[in-house]
Design an enzyme around this catalytic site. Structure first.
Site, PDB file in Angstrom:
ATOM      1  N   ALA A  25      44.775  16.416  22.542  1.00 54.47           N
ATOM      2  CA  ALA A  25      44.608  17.627  21.726  1.00 54.47           C
ATOM      3  C   ALA A  25      43.506  17.454  20.682  1.00 54.47           C
ATOM      4  O   ALA A  25      43.348  16.372  20.119  1.00 54.47           O
ATOM      5  CB  ALA A  25      45.935  17.967  21.043  1.00 54.47           C
ATOM      6  N   PRO A  26      42.746  18.535  20.450  1.00 54.01           N
ATOM      7  CA  PRO A  26      42.841  19.882  21.047  1.00 54.01           C
ATOM      8  C   PRO A  26      42.153  20.030  22.407  1.00 54.01           C
ATOM      9  O   PRO A  26      42.177  21.101  22.983  1.00 54.01           O
ATOM     10  CB  PRO A  26      42.142  20.747  20.012  1.00 54.01           C
ATOM     11  CG  PRO A  26      41.103  19.842  19.429  1.00 54.01           C
ATOM     12  CD  PRO A  26      41.734  18.481  19.370  1.00 54.01           C
ATOM     13  N   GLY A  27      41.510  18.968  22.913  1.00 49.03           N
ATOM     14  CA  GLY A  27      41.005  19.037  24.279  1.00 49.03           C
ATOM     15  C   GLY A  27      39.514  18.866  24.454  1.00 49.03           C
ATOM     16  O   GLY A  27      38.975  19.215  25.512  1.00 49.03           O
ATOM     17  N   GLY A  28      38.821  18.336  23.462  1.00 48.32           N
ATOM     18  CA  GLY A  28      37.367  18.164  23.586  1.00 48.32           C
ATOM     19  C   GLY A  28      36.977  17.250  24.728  1.00 48.32           C
ATOM     20  O   GLY A  28      36.057  17.568  25.499  1.00 48.32           O
ATOM     21  N   ASP A  31      49.600  14.843  25.026  1.00 52.05           N
ATOM     22  CA  ASP A  31      49.587  14.940  23.568  1.00 52.05           C
ATOM     23  C   ASP A  31      50.748  15.832  23.138  1.00 52.05           C
ATOM     24  O   ASP A  31      50.967  16.881  23.763  1.00 52.05           O
ATOM     25  CB  ASP A  31      48.267  15.538  23.068  1.00 52.05           C
ATOM     26  CG  ASP A  31      48.017  15.214  21.597  1.00 52.05           C
ATOM     27  OD1 ASP A  31      48.810  15.645  20.747  1.00 52.05           O
ATOM     28  OD2 ASP A  31      47.024  14.509  21.302  1.00 52.05           O
ATOM     29  N   ASP A  90      41.254   8.775  22.507  1.00 47.53           N
ATOM     30  CA  ASP A  90      40.616   8.974  21.200  1.00 47.53           C
ATOM     31  C   ASP A  90      41.703   9.383  20.214  1.00 47.53           C
ATOM     32  O   ASP A  90      41.743  10.507  19.741  1.00 47.53           O
ATOM     33  CB  ASP A  90      39.523  10.041  21.303  1.00 47.53           C
ATOM     34  CG  ASP A  90      38.770  10.250  20.000  1.00 47.53           C
ATOM     35  OD1 ASP A  90      38.621   9.277  19.246  1.00 47.53           O
ATOM     36  OD2 ASP A  90      38.330  11.389  19.742  1.00 47.53           O
ATOM     37  N   LYS A 107      39.956   2.836  15.823  1.00 50.48           N
ATOM     38  CA  LYS A 107      39.821   3.274  14.436  1.00 50.48           C
ATOM     39  C   LYS A 107      39.766   2.046  13.528  1.00 50.48           C
ATOM     40  O   LYS A 107      40.629   1.166  13.601  1.00 50.48           O
ATOM     41  CB  LYS A 107      40.995   4.171  14.031  1.00 50.48           C
ATOM     42  CG  LYS A 107      41.285   5.305  15.012  1.00 50.48           C
ATOM     43  CD  LYS A 107      40.075   6.189  15.264  1.00 50.48           C
ATOM     44  CE  LYS A 107      40.388   7.250  16.316  1.00 50.48           C
ATOM     45  NZ  LYS A 107      39.228   8.082  16.650  1.00 50.48           N
TER      46      LYS A 107
END
Length: 338
Positions: free
Chosen positions: A209-212, A228, A265, A295
Site C-alpha cells: 500500500a498504496p500501490g506504487g 498489506d 518497501d 530503513k
C-alpha cells in the site's frame, strides 16, 4: 595520484567518505557542499581508482567525477574561454564521439553562467571537434563543477562516473494519475541494477500500500500478489493481474517456488524486515530476484547494513547495495535467492 569529486545523498557523505577510506590508500578528503559533495585525492591513478571502486562498489557513493583540470573562477567570459580551451585539448578523446556536458554549481560560486549558457558555448567547441552533444547514452561525459574558488572539470565514461546523470541525480517524469513517488525508487533500482521487470512472471509485493510498486509491475505485465493491511489505491483493485491480500505478510503462506520476483518497501526496522523476507524465502523460485529497501533507523548505518547483509546472506546472494537518488533514509538491496 588522481583527484575526484564525490557525491552522496544529502547528509550521507560522511558514510561515503568512510567507505572510500576503507577502499583507497592514503585518501584525503575535503568537503565542498556540506553533507553531500566532497573532493577526494588518492595515491592511485585514475584507472586504478575506477577499477577499485567498480570492483568494490560503495553503498553511499552516488557519483564520482575526475578532476583532470582546475580553473580559477574569474566570474566573467574568461571562465568559458578556459573551459573551451580545455575541451579543445581533449580532441583526441572526444572527436567523432557522442558527448554529454554536465554542469553543477556550488551555491557560493562566482561562476555566473547558467547550465544552458555553458552548454551552449561548449557545444560550439564540440562542433569544431566533430563531436555530437547528446543527453542520453553518451560515449563520454564532460563533467564540470563550479566551486567557490575553482572550476573543476574532468572527462570520463558513464561507467567511470557511476552514472550518466549529473551528480547521479536520476530524474523521472511524474505521470498523470501516478499513485506515489515511491514508484521512482523501483524504476531507479531497475536501471541501476540492470534488471528488466518485464522478464519476470509472478511478483510478490510485501507492504504494497498504496500501490506504487505494484502499479509498475502490473504495467510491465506481471502477475502481482500484493500484501498489506492498508488499502491499495482504488485504481488498482479491479486489475485482472492483481491478487490483493489485505493482511499482514506474517499471516500469509504460499506454495514453494510460487514467485520469481519479490519486492519490499516497508517502514519496518531492518531486523524485522530481514525476518519477514527470510520467512517468505521458501515461496520464491530458485534464483528468484528480490529488490528490498532497508530503513536506516539508527545512528550507525554502516553497521546496520553489515548486519542486514549477514542475516540475508543465509538464503540470498547480495548482488548490490546502493543508496539510490530516490532513497531517503534508506538503501536498496538487489538479492538473488541461492
Amino acid at each position: 595520484m588522481s583527484q575526484w569529486i564525490g557525491t552522496a545523498n544529502q547528509g550521507y557523505s560522511p558514510y561515503a567518505i568512510e567507505e572510500l577510506r576503507r577502499l583507497l590508500p592514503e585518501v584525503k578528503v575535503a568537503q565542498l557542499v556540506a553533507g553531500e559533495i566532497f573532493r577526494f585525492d588518492t595515491a592511485l591513478t585514475k584507472e586504478e581508482t575506477v577499477a577499485t571502486i567498480q570492483n568494490n562498489r560503495p553503498t553511499f557513493l552516488r557519483h564520482m567525477q575526475p578532476i583532470d583540470h582546475s580553473i580559477p573562477v574569474r566570474g566573467d567570459a574568461d571562465d568559458l574561454q578556459a573551459l573551451s580551451e580545455y575541451i579543445r585539448g581533449a580532441e583526441s578523446v572526444l572527436s567523432d564521439k557522442r558527448v554529454s556536458i554536465h554542469v553543477r554549481k556550488a551555491k557560493s560560486t562566482s561562476f555566473t553562467y547558467s547550465t544552458a549558457d555553458t552548454k551552449g558555448a561548449l557545444d560550439a567547441v564540440l562542433g569544431e571537434l566533430n563531436a555530437e552533444l547528446v543527453f542520453q547514452q553518451p560515449d563520454f561525459i564532460i563533467a564540470i563543477f563550479a566551486g567557490e574558488n575553482t572550476i573543476d572539470a574532468g572527462i570520463g565514461t558513464p561507467s567511470d562516473m557511476l552514472s550518466d546523470w549529473p551528480g547521479g541525480a536520476v530524474r523521472f517524469q511524474r505521470e498523470e494519475g501516478q499513485i506515489s513517488r515511491a514508484k521512482f525508487k523501483l524504476l531507479e533500482a531497475e536501471r541501476e541494477f540492470g534488471l528488466d521487470y518485464s522478464s519476470y512472471r509472478r511478483a510478490l509485493d510485501v507492504g504494497a500500500a498504496p500501490g506504487g510498486w505494484t502499479s509498475l509491475l502490473l504495467e510491465r505485465g506481471l502477475q502481482v500478489t500484493a500484501i498489506d493491511p492498508g488499502d491499495l489505491h482504488p485504481s488498482l483493485q479491479s486489475h485482472p493481474s492483481l491478487t490483493y491480500l489485505k493482511k499482514n505478510a506474517s499471516e500469509v503462506k504460499f506454495g514453494a517456488g510460487t514467485f520469481d520476483l519479490l519486492v519490499c518497501d516497508m517502514s519496518w526496522s531492518p531486523m524485522q524486515m530481514c525476518r519477514l523476507v527470510l520467512d517468505l524465502e521458501p515461496a520464491l523460485a530458485a534464483h528468484a530476484t528480490a529488490v528490498i529497501t532497508v530503513k536506516l533507523m539508527h545512528r550507525k548505518p554502516l553497521q546496520t547494513i553489515r548486519e542486514v547483509k549477514e542475516r540475508l546472506s543465509t538464503s540470498f546472494i547480495i548482488e548490490q547495495s546502493r543508496q539510490l537518488f530516490h532513497n531517503r533514509e534508506e538503501i536498496t538491496l538487489h538479492l538473488i535467492k541461492k
